[in-house]
Design a protein around this motif. Sequence first.
Motif, mmCIF file in Angstrom:
data_model
loop_
_atom_site.group_PDB
_atom_site.id
_atom_site.type_symbol
_atom_site.label_atom_id
_atom_site.label_comp_id
_atom_site.label_asym_id
_atom_site.label_seq_id
_atom_site.Cartn_x
_atom_site.Cartn_y
_atom_site.Cartn_z
ATOM 1 N N LEU A 186 -34.647 44.842 4.707
ATOM 2 C CA LEU A 186 -35.574 43.696 4.527
ATOM 3 C C LEU A 186 -36.993 43.574 5.055
ATOM 4 C CD1 LEU A 186 -34.566 42.352 0.760
ATOM 5 C CD2 LEU A 186 -35.851 44.800 1.292
ATOM 6 N N ARG A 187 -36.407 42.650 6.325
ATOM 7 C CA ARG A 187 -37.536 41.901 6.766
ATOM 8 C C ARG A 187 -37.223 42.611 8.291
ATOM 9 N NH1 ARG A 187 -34.930 38.113 11.047
ATOM 10 N NH2 ARG A 187 -37.007 36.869 12.372
ATOM 11 N N TYR A 188 -37.172 43.545 8.182
ATOM 12 C CA TYR A 188 -37.125 43.833 10.147
ATOM 13 C C TYR A 188 -37.697 45.181 9.786
ATOM 14 C CZ TYR A 188 -34.667 40.881 12.482
ATOM 15 O OH TYR A 188 -34.075 39.772 13.401
ATOM 16 N N GLN A 189 -37.307 45.808 8.102
ATOM 17 C CA GLN A 189 -38.386 47.436 7.752
ATOM 18 C C GLN A 189 -37.332 48.474 8.609
ATOM 19 O OE1 GLN A 189 -40.569 47.344 4.789
ATOM 20 N NE2 GLN A 189 -39.849 45.185 4.861
ATOM 21 N N LEU A 190 -36.505 48.366 9.091
ATOM 22 C CA LEU A 190 -36.463 48.854 9.802
ATOM 23 C C LEU A 190 -34.616 49.550 9.548
ATOM 24 C CD1 LEU A 190 -36.715 47.596 13.461
ATOM 25 C CD2 LEU A 190 -37.243 50.122 12.451
ATOM 26 N N PRO A 191 -33.586 50.609 9.802
ATOM 27 C CA PRO A 191 -33.142 51.562 9.431
ATOM 28 C C PRO A 191 -31.956 49.647 10.050
ATOM 29 C CG PRO A 191 -33.807 52.753 10.231
ATOM 30 C CD PRO A 191 -34.747 52.044 10.328
ATOM 31 N N VAL A 192 -30.723 49.444 9.403
ATOM 32 C CA VAL A 192 -30.219 48.361 9.859
ATOM 33 C C VAL A 192 -29.155 49.176 10.587
ATOM 34 C CG1 VAL A 192 -27.624 47.812 9.110
ATOM 35 C CG2 VAL A 192 -29.492 47.475 7.479
ATOM 36 N N SER A 193 -28.984 49.950 10.727
ATOM 37 C CA SER A 193 -27.781 50.978 12.182
ATOM 38 C C SER A 193 -28.723 50.442 13.191
ATOM 39 C CB SER A 193 -27.708 52.637 11.876
ATOM 40 O OG SER A 193 -28.588 52.808 11.129
ATOM 41 N N ASP A 194 -30.541 50.743 12.749
ATOM 42 C CA ASP A 194 -30.771 51.145 14.423
ATOM 43 C C ASP A 194 -30.737 49.459 14.834
ATOM 44 O OD1 ASP A 194 -31.487 53.108 14.425
ATOM 45 O OD2 ASP A 194 -33.739 53.201 13.945
ATOM 46 N N ILE A 195 -31.245 48.935 14.378
ATOM 47 C CA ILE A 195 -30.915 46.629 14.526
ATOM 48 C C ILE A 195 -29.473 46.358 14.675
ATOM 49 C CG2 ILE A 195 -31.047 44.918 13.810
ATOM 50 C CD1 ILE A 195 -32.920 45.669 11.858
ATOM 51 N N VAL A 196 -28.686 47.187 14.651
ATOM 52 C CA VAL A 196 -26.766 46.252 14.958
ATOM 53 C C VAL A 196 -26.936 47.132 16.438
ATOM 54 C CG1 VAL A 196 -24.718 46.542 14.016
ATOM 55 C CG2 VAL A 196 -26.709 45.950 12.290
ATOM 56 N N ILE A 197 -26.510 48.410 16.661
ATOM 57 C CA ILE A 197 -26.439 48.969 18.072
ATOM 58 C C ILE A 197 -27.237 48.853 18.647
ATOM 59 C CG2 ILE A 197 -27.687 50.839 18.760
ATOM 60 C CD1 ILE A 197 -26.489 52.928 16.807
ATOM 61 N N ASP A 198 -28.113 47.948 18.398
ATOM 62 C CA ASP A 198 -29.145 46.721 19.434
ATOM 63 C C ASP A 198 -28.450 45.738 19.956
ATOM 64 O OD1 ASP A 198 -30.921 48.820 19.882
ATOM 65 O OD2 ASP A 198 -32.672 47.078 19.286
ATOM 66 N N ARG A 199 -27.690 45.159 19.037
ATOM 67 C CA ARG A 199 -27.326 43.727 18.901
ATOM 68 C C ARG A 199 -24.819 44.385 19.624
ATOM 69 N NH1 ARG A 199 -29.305 39.200 17.473
ATOM 70 N NH2 ARG A 199 -31.137 40.183 16.468
ATOM 71 N N ILE A 200 -24.489 45.449 19.372
ATOM 72 C CA ILE A 200 -23.372 45.224 19.779
ATOM 73 C C ILE A 200 -22.745 45.177 21.088
ATOM 74 C CG2 ILE A 200 -21.600 47.379 20.053
ATOM 75 C CD1 ILE A 200 -22.808 47.827 17.313
ATOM 76 N N PRO A 201 -24.124 45.804 22.455
ATOM 77 C CA PRO A 201 -23.221 45.353 23.412
ATOM 78 C C PRO A 201 -22.673 44.270 23.474
ATOM 79 C CG PRO A 201 -24.970 46.825 23.242
ATOM 80 C CD PRO A 201 -24.602 46.432 22.277
ATOM 81 N N VAL A 202 -23.987 42.952 23.270
ATOM 82 C CA VAL A 202 -23.322 41.478 23.406
ATOM 83 C C VAL A 202 -22.085 40.863 22.869
ATOM 84 C CG1 VAL A 202 -24.378 39.321 22.774
ATOM 85 C CG2 VAL A 202 -26.038 40.543 23.547
ATOM 86 N N THR A 203 -22.330 41.268 21.390
ATOM 87 C CA THR A 203 -21.185 41.034 21.414
ATOM 88 C C THR A 203 -19.551 41.996 21.700
ATOM 89 O OG1 THR A 203 -21.768 40.659 18.256
ATOM 90 C CG2 THR A 203 -19.572 41.109 18.753
ATOM 91 N N ALA A 204 -19.409 42.957 21.703
ATOM 92 C CA ALA A 204 -18.153 44.025 22.407
ATOM 93 C C ALA A 204 -17.936 42.855 23.432
ATOM 94 C CB ALA A 204 -18.971 44.786 22.643
ATOM 95 N N SER A 205 -19.006 42.485 24.057
ATOM 96 C CA SER A 205 -18.694 41.816 25.722
ATOM 97 C C SER A 205 -18.432 40.461 25.954
ATOM 98 C CB SER A 205 -20.635 41.351 26.870
ATOM 99 O OG SER A 205 -20.890 42.961 26.469
#
Lengths: 329, 314, 271
Positions: free
Chosen positions: B80-99
């Motif tokens: 709702l907030r980013y008006q973007l597909p959730v998967s796009d937002i999540v993918i950017d965040r994965i490398p940090v959490t995975a590291s």
Amino acid sequence: MRTPILTVENMNVSFELVNGNYKALENITFSVYPNEVVGIVGESGCGKSLTTQAILGILPKNAIVEYEKMEYKQVSLRELRDKDWREIRGKDISMIFQEPMSALNPLITVGKQIGEVLKVHTSYSKDEIKKRTIEMMKKVGLPRAEELYKSYPHQLSGGMQQRVAIAIALIADPDLIIADEPTTALDVTIQAQILALFKKIKNEQKSSMIFISHDWGVIRNICDRVLVMYAGHIVEEGAVSEILKNPKHPYTKSLIQSIPDHRKRGMELFTIPGKVPSLQDRKIGVCPFADRCSHCFDACHIEMPMTKEIEGTHTVKCHLYTKGAGLTS
Amino acid sequence: MRYFLYKLSSFITTIIIVSIMIFFVFQLLPGNPAQIILGIDADPHQVAQLEKQLGLDRSPVERYMDWVAGVLQGDLGESLRYQLPVSDIVIDRIPVTASLAILSLFFTVVIGVPLGIFIARSDGKWISIFLNVLTQLGISIPSFWFGFILILIFGVTLQLFPTYGYVPWSEDFLGALRSFFLPSFAIAIGNIAIVIRYLRNTILDQSKMDYVRTARVKGLKERSILYGHILRNSLIPVLTIMGLLIADTLGGSIIIENVFSLPGLGNLLIQSITSRDFPLVQSMVLYIAIIVLLINFIVDMLYKVIDPRIRLKG
Amino acid sequence: MNLKKAKSIPFYIGVGLIVFLLLVMIISIFYTPYDPNAMDSANRLAAPSMEHLFGTDNFGRDILSRIMEGSQTAFIIGISSVTIGFIFGFLFGAIAGYFGGWFDEVISRFIDAMLAFPGILLAIMLIAVFNTGMTNTIIALGIMSIPSFARITRSSFIQYKEYDFVKASIAKGAGSFRIIFQHILPNAVSPILVAVALSFSGAVLSESGLSYLGLGVQPPDPSWGRMLKEAQAYIASAPWYVILTGLAITFLVLGFNLLADGLRDKQDRKA
């Protein structure tokens, strides 16, 4: 007189438990001579395994082992440092246990487990070790030894596992092999095969053997001499044929009486009433068998009988035969 | 093979149940998402239109099916907030959490295993009691507080590591390592203690096994018995708790990312809760749960491959 | 003293920590050195001294008084969420273990599903929906501790159902309630006690995490986790604020973990 390869004199073993110390073995004295197979017989809980494990120094930490003398080839084991002890274990004295499955490491191939003994005690090359391992595997009757070399214990049958354990015990060509009920955990037909293997080892190998069993049939088959143990004591000792023919101790007599025999078919099998007292329930300083003995009299409850020589190497610890008892049965 | 199918089917069933649970928990939300987005004073007409756009006018069962169908196609809905597909937002965040997770697991194994062996060897000595309390302390420390302490010691006092934010791996490898060092260690502390305690117990259990007696009778040194025989058998059970440790690591990173201001999944999750971006929260929770289940499934399979007793039977 | 007896030392340390913090909590109801909410702008971020043993925070409030008051919340959260987890977990576990079959299948699957949420994610999700605050935090943490109680109860029930004395009384025609209360429950007590202690420490730890994230207990209710959130900004200028508050959480959690470990040890020795 030949010189024994193993001498134990007055060995005592006790266990330190939460509620006190308990004597498990008392005044164990015996010798093993070259090329001789000595049997140890008795019901479970009599201290047969304990005796051999105490000799090898592999009892748990809460066990206290004391002795007047313990010599291997005239060398006192008391003065040995850990390192020298390790030299003896596996190379000079080896041991085979009752449960082949649990005695082998489940995650290491059988070939490696057999060869490990040579790796520790010799400077052979890897190839030499493998060659000797496969030779030994063939010698103990393992089929397709080259293939089996790479298999894990659980892929083998119980009989084959015990053959692997025997190969581990034999590969360094030890002078003394201790076999702790090596056939008990196996099927009857496999038992006969393993027993045949032990007879072959006895005839071919120059080593001595201590063979623990509760089965007189096995003892008769393999052993030259036998020690009868009851509740931590050696109660009778002598040549197997002599003991079977002329048992003296009431315990030995009852043990022999309870051997199943085809001539006694149809008759009720003799059993000894009661059971071996547990460590905590043992009485100290009296005859340990007194409570279950049908020949028991006053003296039995007062003191421990001395060792009495019957004839030659045949000895017994029973008040029936000590001076002054004056009783015969 | 039968084992594989059994595990696979329970893996899938659990995912289905998890997704149903998540979906229906979010149905309990008071208020109307469309209203929330547009604000209380919004034109009812506009609200109705957005409702339709969001699919809110259909039944919950229909919407669940839509959601699952979307998830299966990699479409986790729209934030709702980013008006973007959730998967796009999540993918950017994965490398940090995975590291964070990978480095933290690295610490867990590299520190936990040697210490576990050390503590097992000290069993029966007085120091073992002290070490027991010390490992319990490791389990009891709140990881985010431990993060503060690390910041205080290594960031503020010694100034060895940065205390917030991160550098991507591609820009500066060493810098990235430095920025992930403290947070990963903060997450690892509890798991290190768990591995130490677990390994100690399995080593002590294995030491009582008959094969150890055989090894001793062979004339092996105590050292060789431990490293050549006992350790192999003790590490396999540790592998069984690997799935649990990875789950703990992911759970821990939810908080730690907020301590060190790292833009990972945990950070995004808390932000979206605060901004009441529920489609994003709902999909992220499902996403994290699926990762955990998947890792558990893989660990189960791996376990079977590593243990020859099972490997060769199947 | 011999080593065997000394092995219970950690257990007594645990009991000691719990009793001490329990006393602190009880005292805090009647007495704190200062009013936990009284601000003193002249005395902001004061280092520990004789007047303020633990120093003061960014509003000049006495940290010791606030930590003492925070212990009330910690115990309330711990006790209430463990109670919720125990009641529902026990119920589900008992049904699954005692009746088996489909009950067991369905309940076990739900437990597995709940365990797929790592760490405090389940609680975070529930709070995202229910909203923050003391009651919702208790509910969320209570739900989070259901699986461990359910699992332990289930396995105790399955285990003891197979025992001869239970089978015998089933054969004698004893009713389910009688069997459960007379035979199974007394034997399941010690594993459940361990679970109670572990859930308590887990709840305290999770509450501090949630409150730190701003998703747990809200003002005016005091909370150690939220104190840490405030303290974070002054980590360099007032390190005692962070250190002392965190130690309070650590000691309470450690106390229950040591208690659980000691109970488990005693239980193993009996077996």
